[in-house]
Structure formats: C-alpha cells, structure tokens
Design a protein around this motif. Structure first.
Motif, short mmCIF file in Angstrom:
data_model
loop_
_atom_site.label_atom_id
_atom_site.label_comp_id
_atom_site.label_asym_id
_atom_site.label_seq_id
_atom_site.Cartn_x
_atom_site.Cartn_y
_atom_site.Cartn_z
N ARG A 291 8.08 65.82 31.37
CA ARG A 291 8.47 65.30 32.69
C ARG A 291 8.74 66.44 33.66
O ARG A 291 9.42 67.42 33.31
N GLU B 279 9.88 61.85 39.70
CA GLU B 279 9.58 62.26 38.34
C GLU B 279 8.13 61.92 38.00
O GLU B 279 7.72 60.76 38.11
N ASP C 170 10.57 67.16 37.23
CA ASP C 170 11.53 66.63 38.19
C ASP C 170 11.48 67.41 39.49
O ASP C 170 11.58 68.65 39.48
#
Length: 215
Positions: free
Chosen positions: A126, A107, A128
């Motif tokens: 964020r 992340e 991922d």
C-alpha cells in the motif's frame, strides 16, 4: 492426506507460538494498552468490483482516552484469484493534549494471494499519500504479510490468522513502524466479518527511541 494434515498442524502450531510470544513479550506495566474498535463491510458491485467501508475508533492510555477516529472507504478490483487492486480514501481525526489534527489520505494498493498447506497467504502493498490540516504532506509504503487458517473442525466461519506489517517513510527515518498481529476472525456472511486480535506495535518519530504499544 497425511502430509497435508501434518502441514496444517505445523502451521497451526506456528501461529499459536506467534500469539503466545506476542502476549508474553507485552507484559510490561510501563507500556500503554490501547483498544481499537473497527468494522469492515464489503458490497459487491459487479463480479470484479467491490465497495468497502471501514470505520475505526482507537482508545489509548489504558483504554481511557479516545484519541483517534477514522473512516476508510474504497473500491477493490479482483480480476484474478491471485491478485487484487484497491483505491481508498481515508479521513482521520487525531486528538492530542493541546492540538487536534485532521488527515485526508489517498491509498493505492495491490495485493497478492496464494494458498499453501491449507493456509490462505496474502501480501498487501500500500502507498499512502497523507494530507494534514497543518499543511504537512507525507508519503509512505506499507507491506503486510498475512496467513489465515480456517478452523473447519470448529466451524466453517471461524479462522485464526497472524500478520506482520512494516511502514517505510519516504522522508526522515525510513523504517518508522512495525505491527505484529494475531487473532481470530468470524464470517458473519453478506460481506461482513468480525475479529478479535492482539497487536504488538512498535513505532518512532523522526527523533526519539522506539516505543511499544499493546492493542
């Protein structure tokens, strides 16, 4: 000062309305209730770098089936009060009726902060990168906006907060999940805090309709 008080009161009422709306919209017997138990601890390495640990267990089917366990750890860098960078590693295990899946996740995140009307606002972005034990690889973007209001009239350690988070996949259905959360947090000191919250989560896979969960 009166204007500042009015702003704080208005924000408090808005947060209360959000919490009430979330609770009232969830009272449907056909929907699943889940319990998520997590801990978040932070340890200062230098003036700008922090190490954090975030283990979590999730129990579904009306609190009867512990189906998900994760452990997140990472480094946070905060060079200025208005932004923060983060890099995390997450290991997760998900149990389904017939299979067990393991996930390794990287992340990368950047968060922005600002105070307005006595509320600490933040926006976390964020990315991922998810590696699954069955060979699948997925990438997604998550954006969370959160407002935290300290309840100084009650205690310097207690605050109320509300947040909205969306999940966008890079493949398949783009908009796949939405989380609306509200609750109370308590600062235990030394980088450790606790919180109790309610979350209304909507999600869908590449096929099928939206489903709702209450956490």
């Amino acid at each position: 000062m009166l204007s500042h008080f009015r702003n704080k009161t208005a924000v408090s009422l808005c947060l209360l309305v959000v919490l009430t709306k979330m609770a009232s919209s969830s009272l449907q017997a056909s929907e699943d209730w889940e319990l998520w138990v997590a801990m978040n601890a932070r340890f200062s390495l230098t003036e700008t770098f922090t190490f954090h640990v975030n283990p979590e267990v999730r129990i579904r089917d009306d609190f009867s089936d512990p189906y998900y366990v994760q452990s997140r750890q990472g480094i946070l860098y905060q060079g200025e009060p208005w932004y923060r960078l983060g890099l995390n590693y997450l290991y997760a295990q998900t149990e389904r009726p017939t299979t067990k899946t393991y996930e390794n996740r990287i992340e990368a995140e950047v968060s922005f902060f600002r105070k307005w009307a006595g509320v600490a606002w933040s926006m976390r972005n964020r990315l991922d990168s998810r590696f699954f034990s069955n060979g699948d690889f997925q990438e997604r973007y998550r954006m969370r906006v959160e407002g935290v209001l300290p309840l100084t009239w009650l205690s310097d350690r207690i605050s109320v907060y509300a947040s909205e988070e969306i999940f966008l996949n890079f493949e398949g259905r783009s908009f796949s999940r939405n989380r609306l959360t509200g609750g109370f947090a308590y600062d235990l000191g030394d980088g450790i805090s606790s919180a109790i919250y309610y979350m209304r989560q909507y999600g869908r896979g590449n096929t099928g309709p939206w489903t709702a969960s209450n956490i």
